[in-house]
Design an enzyme around this catalytic site. Structure first.
Site, PDB file in Angstrom:
ATOM      1  N   ASP A  16       0.823  -1.209   0.000  1.00  0.00           N
ATOM      2  CA  ASP A  16       0.000   0.000   0.000  1.00  0.00           C
ATOM      3  C   ASP A  16       0.860   1.263   0.000  1.00  0.00           C
ATOM      4  O   ASP A  16       1.882   1.326   0.697  1.00  0.00           O
ATOM      5  CB  ASP A  16      -0.880  -0.015   1.266  1.00  0.00           C
ATOM      6  CG  ASP A  16      -1.860   1.128   1.299  1.00  0.00           C
ATOM      7  OD1 ASP A  16      -2.784   1.137   0.474  1.00  0.00           O
ATOM      8  OD2 ASP A  16      -1.690   2.031   2.152  1.00  0.00           O
ATOM      9  N   GLU A  63       1.710  -0.583  -5.020  1.00  0.00           N
ATOM     10  CA  GLU A  63       0.736   0.466  -5.335  1.00  0.00           C
ATOM     11  C   GLU A  63       1.530   1.766  -5.450  1.00  0.00           C
ATOM     12  O   GLU A  63       1.813   2.434  -4.456  1.00  0.00           O
ATOM     13  CB  GLU A  63      -0.330   0.597  -4.244  1.00  0.00           C
ATOM     14  CG  GLU A  63      -1.457   1.502  -4.704  1.00  0.00           C
ATOM     15  CD  GLU A  63      -2.095   2.357  -3.606  1.00  0.00           C
ATOM     16  OE1 GLU A  63      -3.159   2.940  -3.873  1.00  0.00           O
ATOM     17  OE2 GLU A  63      -1.537   2.466  -2.498  1.00  0.00           O
TER      18      GLU A  63
HETATM   19  C1  NOJ Z   1      -4.230   3.221  -0.752  1.00  0.00           C
HETATM   20  C2  NOJ Z   1      -5.414   2.349  -0.564  1.00  0.00           C
HETATM   21  O1  NOJ Z   1      -5.745   1.717  -1.779  1.00  0.00           O
HETATM   22  C3  NOJ Z   1      -6.525   3.225  -0.048  1.00  0.00           C
HETATM   23  O2  NOJ Z   1      -7.753   2.542  -0.005  1.00  0.00           O
HETATM   24  C4  NOJ Z   1      -6.131   3.742   1.305  1.00  0.00           C
HETATM   25  O3  NOJ Z   1      -7.119   4.657   1.757  1.00  0.00           O
HETATM   26  C5  NOJ Z   1      -4.789   4.470   1.250  1.00  0.00           C
HETATM   27  N1  NOJ Z   1      -3.799   3.753   0.524  1.00  0.00           N
HETATM   28  C6  NOJ Z   1      -4.246   4.705   2.642  1.00  0.00           C
HETATM   29  O4  NOJ Z   1      -3.854   3.487   3.208  1.00  0.00           O
END
Ligand code: NOJ
Length: 570
Positions: free
Chosen positions: A220, A274
């Protein structure tokens, strides 16, 4: 012209896959948002038992791996991206032992498991942060985070001007007057990756899940972990690598260590980043051979449904990934963005968080037609592919959720200006004619996000299974053919020129994918068979917003001498 794609696929031979070809290079990964997938215990929240009950559905869909959004204990200030314990399971979802069974059962059905790791921040209820709150300024417990005195005569102003990605200042003040950094919600304090114990803790968490048979992790906010310790203001013209909290060069050292952990397993584990970066070359740096394996292709996701930008996006992804020998990924939606059927039904078909608004005029029929075409385009491209649950059902964004039912901090922290992400997180419809559409065994239960639309009966898995023209049937047939790789495993594409309104390419020996974006129906080339299409051909022509997969008739013998596909030769 009609094509029974499933029948056609049944006749294709299994492709030859080199034994050493890593599975993740061409994998189709299905994203499971557990809360909204299936509720087995009747409390209105999806759970692991619900997922286990539907593993045969996922195996039959034809995907290779499941990525689970965070399944750890969490106060749910940000839907589970605020984690209290990284080595356990949220009680509302089940137990660690159930997770272990799920991982094993999925694998027995050919489905690998990817778990979500959140290294940028923890929950404000995580033991490290509760310890830090009662520890003195400057203590080791506080140095795991970014605590700083404030500015102003009384320290009443935040240490700098950084803004939270969810809106408002990125700093919150604690009882003794210090401030702590949170790039997201205040309930998500950022960790300090200058500290060795933060590194060690995460490597241990990786091993914890890898030891349980998990095949990989989705990382993430992967480009945000490392901050400039001086915490300087953001400069609009910062050079790449010099932004104070995004894409800093020393971040690569973290992922090199993670790669070593992943590679230490007999079946090496996989790291998926991500990484939201506009610069394709900077993104590719994360995919060097000793770092992450793949990263989500957000450029493709956000790209408007227009031939020029789409082709540029595909070209740019392929060109930037080639030098690091990483596969591109093809992503159309996820739990953070407007669902593609809705997005593609608007005048502006691109996606941007800044401009995301509800109530924009939307032609859902058009959006669905384009989403079907986009799905076949994505499936035919070289690399791996992600499917967000409900995408295979063509679910639209749910836009009219009453304010009191909304839960997303993006909505709450923007004072309702940003609609947030609840609209793509509504519980899946499985069967029946009214809410909860088989999502929960209990008919009168209040769902965690209490707003399934009344008109979703035709979108349920049950209804779509019975309809060969449904989105679900399209995904099943498309994934089946994709698995058989009529283009040859791992082949690259060559572009074909059919004019400005068309994206067309050849892959391998004689496989063609053609997408017509224009209003002018397109004549198909001669000497081809139709493998499948996202819509029926009209008088042997490809109409607007349609993708077709073709195979040269001369190559047909290599696949199947039978006449199971529709011949299109004159
Ligand atoms: C990316 C995640 O996909 C999202 O859902 C989340 O709110 C943020 N990172 C913070 O963790």
């Amino acid at each position: 012209m009609e094509t029974d794609a499933t029948e056609a696929a049944a006749e294709l031979p299994e492709p030859e896959r080199a034994a050493e070809r890593p599975w993740w290079r061409d994998a189709v990964v299905y994203q499971v948002y557990i809360r909204s997938f299936a509720d087995a215990n009747g409390d209105g929240t999806g759970d692991l038992a619900g997922v286990r009950a539907h593993l045969p559905y996922l195996a039959a869909l034809g995907v290779d791996a499941l990525w689970f959004n965070p399944w750890y204990p969490s106060p749910l200030a940000d839907a589970g991206y605020d984690i209290v314990d990284y080595r356990s399971i949220e009680p509302a979802f089940g137990t660690l032992s159930e997770a272990e069974q799920l991982i094993a059962e999925a694998r027995a059905l050919g489905l690998r498991t990817i778990v979500d790791i959140v290294p940028n921040h923890v929950s404000s209820q995580h033991p490290w942060f509760t310890e830090a709150l009662v520890a003195p300024a400057g203590s080791a417990a506080r140095r795991r985070f970014w605590f700083r005195p404030g500015k102003g005569a009384e320290g009443e102003l935040p240490p700098n001007e950084w803004q939270s990605i969810f809106g408002g200042p990125a700093w919150t003040r604690v009882a003794d007057g210090e401030w702590y950094l949170h790039l997201f919600a205040p309930e998500q304090p950022d960790l300090n990756w200058e500290r060795l114990e933060v590194w060690e803790e995460h490597e241990d968490i990786l091993r914890f899940w890898f030891d349980r048979g998990v095949a990989g992790v989705r990382i993430d906010s992967a480009a945000l972990l490392v901050k400039d310790p001086e915490l300087p203001e953001e400069l609009p013209d910062a050079a790449p690598g010099e932004h104070p909290f995004t894409d800093r060069d020393s971040l690569h050292d973290v992922y090199r260590r993670w790669r070593a952990v992943a590679d230490s397993y007999v079946e090496p584990r996989v790291l998926v980043g991500e990484v939201w970066l506009p610069d394709a070359e900077r993104l590719a740096r994360y995919l060097r051979p000793d770092e992450l394996h793949t990263a989500f292709n957000f450029d493709f996701l956000a790209c408007p449904w227009e031939p020029g930008p789409m082709r540029t996006s595909i070209e740019s992804a392929l060109a930037s990934h080639a030098p690091v020998d990483a596969p591109a990924t093809w992503v159309l939606s996820n739990h953070d963005v407007t669902r593609s059927v809705t997005r593609y039904g608007r005048a502006d078909t691109g996606f941007a968080f800044e401009t995301k608004r509800e109530g924009t005029p939307t032609d859902l029929l058009r959006g669905k037609r384009r989403a079907r075409a986009a799905a076949l385009l994505a499936m035919a491209l070289p690399g791996s592919m992600y499917i967000y649950q409900g995408e295979e059902l063509g679910l639209p964004e749910v836009e009219n959720i009453p304010p009191e039912k909304r839960q997303d901090p993006m909505w709450l922290r923007s004072g309702g200006v940003d609609p947030g992400r609840d609209g793509c997180r509504v519980a899946l419809p499985w069967s029946g004619t009214k809410p909860p559409y088989g999502f929960s065994p209990s008919h009168n239960v209040r769902l965690w996000l209490d707003h399934q639309p009344d008109d979703w009966a035709p979108l349920s898995v049950e209804a779509q299974t019975a309809d060969p023209g449904s989105m679900l049937s399209l995904y099943r047939a498309g994934l089946r053919i994709r698995h058989l790789a009529p283009w040859g495993v791992g082949s690259q594409l060559s572009w074909l020129d059919y004019g400005d309104d068309v994206i067309a390419f050849e892959r391998g020996e004689g496989f063609l994918c053609i997408v017509n974006f224009g209003s002018q129906p397109l004549e198909l080339p001669e000497g081809v068979d139709v493998l499948m299409g996202s819509a029926e051909l009209v008088g042997d022509k490809l109409s607007q917003d349609t993708t077709v997969w073709l195979i040269q008739t001369t190559d047909r013998a290599a696949f199947d001498p039978e006449q199971t596909r529709t011949q299109h030769s004159s």
